[in-house]
Design an enzyme around this catalytic site. Structure first.
Site, PDB file in Angstrom:
ATOM      1  N   GLU A 330       0.818  -1.225   0.000  1.00  0.00           N
ATOM      2  CA  GLU A 330       0.000   0.000   0.000  1.00  0.00           C
ATOM      3  C   GLU A 330       0.848   1.269   0.000  1.00  0.00           C
ATOM      4  O   GLU A 330       0.585   2.227   0.725  1.00  0.00           O
ATOM      5  CB  GLU A 330      -0.975  -0.016   1.185  1.00  0.00           C
ATOM      6  CG  GLU A 330      -1.960  -1.169   1.108  1.00  0.00           C
ATOM      7  CD  GLU A 330      -2.986  -1.131   2.205  1.00  0.00           C
ATOM      8  OE1 GLU A 330      -3.438  -0.034   2.566  1.00  0.00           O
ATOM      9  OE2 GLU A 330      -3.329  -2.205   2.711  1.00  0.00           O
ATOM     10  N   GLY A 331       1.873   1.259  -0.817  1.00  0.00           N
ATOM     11  CA  GLY A 331       2.779   2.398  -0.917  1.00  0.00           C
ATOM     12  C   GLY A 331       3.994   2.178  -0.040  1.00  0.00           C
ATOM     13  O   GLY A 331       3.907   2.320   1.177  1.00  0.00           O
TER      14      GLY A 331
END
Length: 658
Positions: A330-331
């Site tokens: 998620e990043g």
């Protein structure tokens, strides 16, 4: 799987805070279970369906998601779109009409999709285009979410990734020229191009709630189990909790655990208030997962040999291998820290800059109004900068004086603790606001100055988590020892913010960098090092925090409250360590009294000492296996090294020393 699905559709309808607490507790026992439950309740399409789905979609999907008939996943990341997942490279879709029915034709390659190998329905992020204008104003081009069941023609799901040694399902979602009717677009035709809004809400919970909850669980188990282990385990006939190196690691891990739990509580409240702040969720994701990694590393250092030998007795190794996954998904943190937090927040969080920029983009027919807006906002920006400069100086001098005259034990008064640290955060906020204003001297070049943005992210994250920690203290006052660990955490956060701002002032880039650097130093640190007063916690405080975490106390109870505890009598290393701690501490106190009084123990005292020693002997053991692979377990198998020894001995006369 149905924690967030409304009750009317068969779900639990839980709050964000309740989901976070469940995920944290799962993480104290099994990180794979935590990941498996987290996805349907954050990144899965369940809550998005409840908010944006058509009536037909809700009636079909939500009951099946609620009872587990369909397991959901969300397909966003692809081979060429990682931390910039919304670029949707190789996830293209075109609006078409077939046999009088409007739909889209999509080709996509997704990877790293949690639960994809077992999912019954996937929410797909697609980049929709409408070159023929078939939407006719009902929906738009852009980021669009489609819902496909596993048996949808052309959809391929099943192959697995293996994220380190983790067992949770993770794999690929692919398809070429897949026909998707408009009825399969999440929210229907009207929601074409609306995916960004859905993504913001979805990711805010995934990044800001689910992943930090895992780190909060890691913090609880570290304080609970490793804190107990440091009293159970003895070296040189002394519990290792009495060693300075252990105390340092324990206090750092404990205050990181407090910071993470406090951040989770505040973030959960924000989301439950129907907010989806991307910047704050990015701060939470990057800071909490990084602190989770540090906590586990400290725990590994303390537990030492027992933490590196795999088996049922090892409660650290899976977390040690799982935290890098949380840091990456998620990043990736390295991108989140050096680009996303400041890149997303600097303009939108400024009270006047966004309207000024919008005035520059106004159409020609609104030029007069735009010019008026630009001039008005420009003066507001300048006045805002000057106000920040003045506040930064006055608060900086005031903070220096209050820090220099503060007693080392002032934190024991809760009111004084709150008052002092709130003033320091106000000072650091003014410093940060001034620095943010100076960043506008870089113009568009700012997005390429990632070293600067990384330092500002550190400062902003420390300030936010500082407020979260004070908020947590104000709500939990009365817990024995909470003042000490809150002081320890706040001192570290304030020093982190101060150091980050100082490094930024020393390395301000750009053509106007020397000027901006000088202004920043004058505003943030007007008296040089004298106005950089924040120091790391002193040794006395470090020892006190470690003592509270490694002996029975209200503070330990606060941390262990959310840990999974096995039933009495069931062998479970974490539960057994926590239950053994009071007995071992009591036995050590008795032994100390016996040495001081130079006497023999009573029968009751002898029984406690014997019980503690028996527990210690069991709890310091590590797992041993007759073989680790199927080949080793085969009858008649001899390890190659031993075969070599046998062959060499066969060639000599003397077979053994005896």
């Amino acid at each position: 799987f149905a924690l967030k699905i409304p009750k009317e559709w068969g779900g639990k309808g839980f709050s964000t805070h309740a989901v976070s607490a469940i995920l944290a507790k799962l993480a104290t026992h099994c990180f794979d279970a935590n990941a498996t439950v987290a996805v349907p309740n954050s990144l899965g399409p369940g809550e998005l369906l409840a908010r944006y789905g058509t009536d037909e979609q809700k009636q079909y999907f939500l009951p099946r998601l609620a009872d587990g008939t369909l397991i959901p996943c969300f397909g966003l990341t692809g081979p060429h779109s990682g931390s910039d997942a919304t670029s949707l490279i190789q996830s293209d879709a075109v609006v078409e009409e077939r046999n009088g029915e409007l739909g889209i034709v999509a080709s996509f390659k997704k990877r790293y999709i949690t639960l994809a190998p077992v999912a019954g329905v996937v929410g797909l992020g697609l980049n929709l285009s409408d070159p023929k204008g078939l939407l006719k104003g009902q929906g738009e081009e852009g980021f669009t979410v489609a819902l496909l069941e596993r048996d949808h023609p052309g959809l391929r799901m099943g192959p697995r990734h293996m994220p380190l040694n983790a067992a949770f399902m993770n794999g690929t979602v692919e398809g070429e020229e897949v026909w998707i009717p408009m009825s399969n677009i999440l929210g229907g035709r009207d929601r074409c191009g609306f995916g960004w809004h859905m993504f913001v809400e979805c990711l805010a919970e995934g990044r800001g709630v689910s992943l930090p909850a895992g780190s909060a669980g890691a913090g609880r188990i570290l304080v609970g189990a490793v804190g107990a282990y440091s009293r159970v385990r003895k070296q040189f006939r002394v519990p290792i909790a009495e060693f300075g190196g252990i105390q340092e690691a324990m206090s750092l891990a404990g205050s990181d655990a407090l910071i993470t739990i406090a951040g989770c509580d505040l973030m959960n409240a924000i989301v439950d208030n129907h907010e989806a702040p991307m910047v704050v969720s990015s701060i939470m994701k990057q800071n909490c997962t990084e602190r989770g990694r540090r906590m586990v590393e400290h725990g590994m250092d303390i537990a030492a040999g027992s933490a590196i030998c795999r088996g049922d007795n090892n409660y650290m190794a899976n977390g040690y291998m799982s935290l890098p996954i949380a840091i990456t998904v998620e990043g990736a943190n390295i991108m989140t820290r050096s680009f996303q937090i400041i890149g997303q927040g600097l303009t939108r969080c400024h009270p006047h800059m966004l309207e000024l920029i919008q005035s520059l983009q106004a159409p020609r027919e609104e030029e007069d109004k735009a010019t008026e807006t630009f001039v008005r906002q420009f003066y507001k920006v300048v006045n805002h900068g000057l106000s920040n400069f003045a506040r930064s100086i006055t608060r900086g001098v005031g903070a220096t004086v209050s820090t220099a005259t503060r007693s080392k034990t002032a934190y024991k008064d809760g009111n004084k603790l709150l008052d002092y640290h709130e003033k320091q955060l106000l000072r650091l906020s003014a410093n940060f606001a001034l620095t943010a204003d100076l960043c506008f001297t870089l113009g568009g070049r700012l997005k390429f100055e990632e070293l600067l943005m990384g330092r500002l992210s550190d400062a902003m994250g420390a300030i936010f988590l500082g407020y979260a920690t004070l908020h947590h203290y104000s709500r939990q006052r009365g817990v024995e020892g909470l003042e000490a660990i809150t002081e320890h955490a706040m001192l570290r956060l304030e020093k982190q913010a101060q150091d980050a701002l100082n490094e930024a002032s020393q390395n301000f880039p750009g053509p106007l960098g020397p000027v901006a650097s000088t202004v920043m130093k004058m505003g943030c640190f007007p008296l040089g090092s004298l106005t950089r007063p924040y120091k790391s916690p002193n040794d006395q405080l470090t020892k006190e925090v470690s003592r509270l975490l490694t002996t029975p106390s209200g503070l330990r109870d606060m941390f262990t409250d959310g840990i999974y505890m096995a039933p009495e009598g069931e062998v479970h290393q974490v539960s057994d360590l926590i239950r053994a701690l009071p007995i071992c501490v009591e036995a050590d106190k008795i032994a100390s009294v016996l040495r001081r009084d130079k006497r023999e123990p009573t029968q009751a005292e002898a029984d406690i000492i014997a019980k503690a020693e028996a527990l210690r002997d069991v709890l310091i053991q590590v797992d041993v296996f007759p073989h680790l692979t199927p080949e080793e377990g085969r009858e008649g198998y001899v390890r190659p090294a031993l075969l070599g020894t046998e062959e060499r001995l066969a060639a000599v006369d003397r077979k053994s020393f005896a």
